[in-house]
Design a protein around this motif. Structure first.
Motif, PDB file in Angstrom:
ATOM      1  N   PHE A 208      43.836 -41.136  26.357  1.00  0.00           N
ATOM      2  CA  PHE A 208      43.583 -41.491  27.606  1.00  0.00           C
ATOM      3  C   PHE A 208      44.038 -42.936  27.432  1.00  0.00           C
ATOM      4  O   PHE A 208      44.243 -43.964  28.690  1.00  0.00           O
ATOM      5  N   GLY A 209      43.417 -43.989  26.762  1.00  0.00           N
ATOM      6  CA  GLY A 209      42.332 -44.419  26.952  1.00  0.00           C
ATOM      7  C   GLY A 209      43.727 -45.838  26.589  1.00  0.00           C
ATOM      8  O   GLY A 209      43.519 -46.597  26.437  1.00  0.00           O
ATOM      9  N   ARG A 210      45.101 -44.828  25.759  1.00  0.00           N
ATOM     10  CA  ARG A 210      45.865 -46.115  25.371  1.00  0.00           C
ATOM     11  C   ARG A 210      46.789 -45.623  26.284  1.00  0.00           C
ATOM     12  O   ARG A 210      48.122 -46.396  25.874  1.00  0.00           O
ATOM     13  N   TRP A 211      46.884 -44.788  27.202  1.00  0.00           N
ATOM     14  CA  TRP A 211      48.062 -44.808  27.896  1.00  0.00           C
ATOM     15  C   TRP A 211      48.753 -45.929  29.218  1.00  0.00           C
ATOM     16  O   TRP A 211      49.301 -46.511  29.577  1.00  0.00           O
ATOM     17  N   GLY A 212      47.634 -46.854  29.078  1.00  0.00           N
ATOM     18  CA  GLY A 212      47.818 -47.744  29.866  1.00  0.00           C
ATOM     19  C   GLY A 212      49.481 -49.057  29.511  1.00  0.00           C
ATOM     20  O   GLY A 212      50.256 -49.461  29.333  1.00  0.00           O
ATOM     21  N   GLU A 213      49.085 -48.693  27.951  1.00  0.00           N
ATOM     22  CA  GLU A 213      49.567 -49.185  26.772  1.00  0.00           C
ATOM     23  C   GLU A 213      51.273 -48.439  27.277  1.00  0.00           C
ATOM     24  O   GLU A 213      52.852 -49.368  27.117  1.00  0.00           O
ATOM     25  N   VAL A 214      51.412 -47.793  27.242  1.00  0.00           N
ATOM     26  CA  VAL A 214      52.497 -46.673  27.738  1.00  0.00           C
ATOM     27  C   VAL A 214      53.570 -47.622  28.976  1.00  0.00           C
ATOM     28  O   VAL A 214      53.761 -46.847  29.367  1.00  0.00           O
ATOM     29  N   PHE A 215      52.179 -47.530  29.837  1.00  0.00           N
ATOM     30  CA  PHE A 215      52.674 -47.066  31.668  1.00  0.00           C
ATOM     31  C   PHE A 215      52.714 -48.588  31.705  1.00  0.00           C
ATOM     32  O   PHE A 215      53.427 -49.249  32.989  1.00  0.00           O
ATOM     33  N   GLY A 216      52.011 -50.060  31.005  1.00  0.00           N
ATOM     34  CA  GLY A 216      51.980 -50.907  31.678  1.00  0.00           C
ATOM     35  C   GLY A 216      51.791 -52.087  32.166  1.00  0.00           C
ATOM     36  O   GLY A 216      51.451 -52.850  32.864  1.00  0.00           O
ATOM     37  N   ASP A 217      50.763 -50.768  33.222  1.00  0.00           N
ATOM     38  CA  ASP A 217      49.658 -51.049  33.984  1.00  0.00           C
ATOM     39  C   ASP A 217      48.404 -50.450  33.597  1.00  0.00           C
ATOM     40  O   ASP A 217      48.928 -48.838  34.107  1.00  0.00           O
ATOM     41  N   GLN A 218      47.284 -50.890  33.419  1.00  0.00           N
ATOM     42  CA  GLN A 218      46.295 -49.920  33.529  1.00  0.00           C
ATOM     43  C   GLN A 218      45.717 -49.395  34.561  1.00  0.00           C
ATOM     44  O   GLN A 218      45.365 -48.039  34.477  1.00  0.00           O
ATOM     45  N   THR A 219      45.966 -50.506  35.470  1.00  0.00           N
ATOM     46  CA  THR A 219      45.538 -48.932  36.738  1.00  0.00           C
ATOM     47  C   THR A 219      46.106 -47.927  37.242  1.00  0.00           C
ATOM     48  O   THR A 219      45.886 -46.910  37.534  1.00  0.00           O
ATOM     49  N   VAL A 220      47.544 -47.736  37.396  1.00  0.00           N
ATOM     50  CA  VAL A 220      48.409 -46.699  37.437  1.00  0.00           C
ATOM     51  C   VAL A 220      48.383 -45.795  35.897  1.00  0.00           C
ATOM     52  O   VAL A 220      48.122 -44.967  36.623  1.00  0.00           O
ATOM     53  N   ALA A 221      48.360 -46.500  35.808  1.00  0.00           N
ATOM     54  CA  ALA A 221      47.422 -45.361  34.099  1.00  0.00           C
ATOM     55  C   ALA A 221      46.606 -44.972  34.579  1.00  0.00           C
ATOM     56  O   ALA A 221      46.359 -43.579  34.447  1.00  0.00           O
TER      57      ALA A 221
END
Length: 254
Positions: A208-221
């Motif tokens: 889960f800590g790397r989902w920001g890379e997938v969605f391009g936005d840490q807040t949305v992730a």
């Protein structure tokens, strides 16, 4: 007094009228068994109705499994726990009862490629279908494409409502392909629409800590993960790929 043949004809007529063909198929054989075993009338009736209900449920489950669009038929019994010792057998057996679906909880399966995530996701989906739940499978990119198409027609809200009628959505391969901002927002809406209403089963090769890379936005992730894990069981699978193991060359003993 009616003859047995006229009574049988009546039973066949009533079975057709009730759209209960298994009664028409089974009542003679079960009648012979009842006479031989000395069943009461109530026991015979219960046996006939039980056959109809059990076969109707099996037929319904088969239709639900077909409609789910699984990439293949997988079961928990087929899962190789010996090759995947990190899998929590007790938790997976509990998930196989599908009580998580009744509670609108999620399941997240995380781990490297080839560690059995999709197998478990499909197997849990099959179990849910067997327990009477509607299930639908697709990859993360497939779900986003579906939502993009609905959005382009101005039908996104209706599509999300339609999908919420499915007790379980399986989202496979989150993280294999990054999403642009629009796709990330659509995926977030899918997650948010099901929060505390219906279940998701997700697989991902990323923590889960790397989902920001997938969605391009840490807040949305972070907002997405918060809704997923609030009511969820998370399984982290470890180890080498099953597929790589099966293709490793044998040592040359010459």
């Amino acid at each position: 007094m009616r003859s047995s043949s006229s009574a049988a004809a009546e039973i066949e007529h009533y079975a057709r009228a009730l759209r209960a063909p298994r009664i028409g198929d089974a009542f003679r054989r079960l009648g012979d068994q009842a006479r031989s075993a000395g069943w009461s009338y109530e026991e015979y009736l219960a046996a006939v109705l039980s056959r109809e209900v059990s076969e109707r449920e099996a037929s319904g489950a088969a239709l639900r499994i077909k409609a789910a669009r699984f990439p293949g038929h997988k079961t928990l019994e087929d899962f190789n726990f010996d090759a995947q010792p990190s899998a929590d057998r007790t938790l997976i057996a509990h998930l196989g009862t599908s009580t998580f679906v009744d509670e609108a909880k999620n399941v997240a399966l995380l781990g490297p490629p080839g560690t059995g995530k999709t197998h478990l996701a499909v197997a849990l989906g099959v179990q849910a279908a067997n327990h009477g739940h509607r299930v639908l499978f697709d990859t993360a990119t497939g779900w986003v494409a579906r939502l993009q198409e609905a959005h382009s027609r101005g039908k996104l809200a209706g599509e999300l409502t339609k999908l919420r009628r499915y007790s379980v959505l399986i989202v496979d391969e989150v993280g294999y392909i990054p999403f642009d901002q629009d796709a990330a927002n659509l995926f977030f809406q899918l997650v948010a629409s099901r929060y505390e209403h219906a279940s998701l089963i997700l697989t991902s090769n990323l923590t889960f800590g790397r989902w920001g890379e997938v969605f391009g936005d840490q807040t949305v992730a972070a907002a997405m993960i918060d809704r997923i894990v609030h009511h969820a069981d998370v399984l982290s699978l470890k180890g080498a790929s099953y597929r790589m193991k099966s293709h490793q060359p044998t040592a040359d003993t010459a």
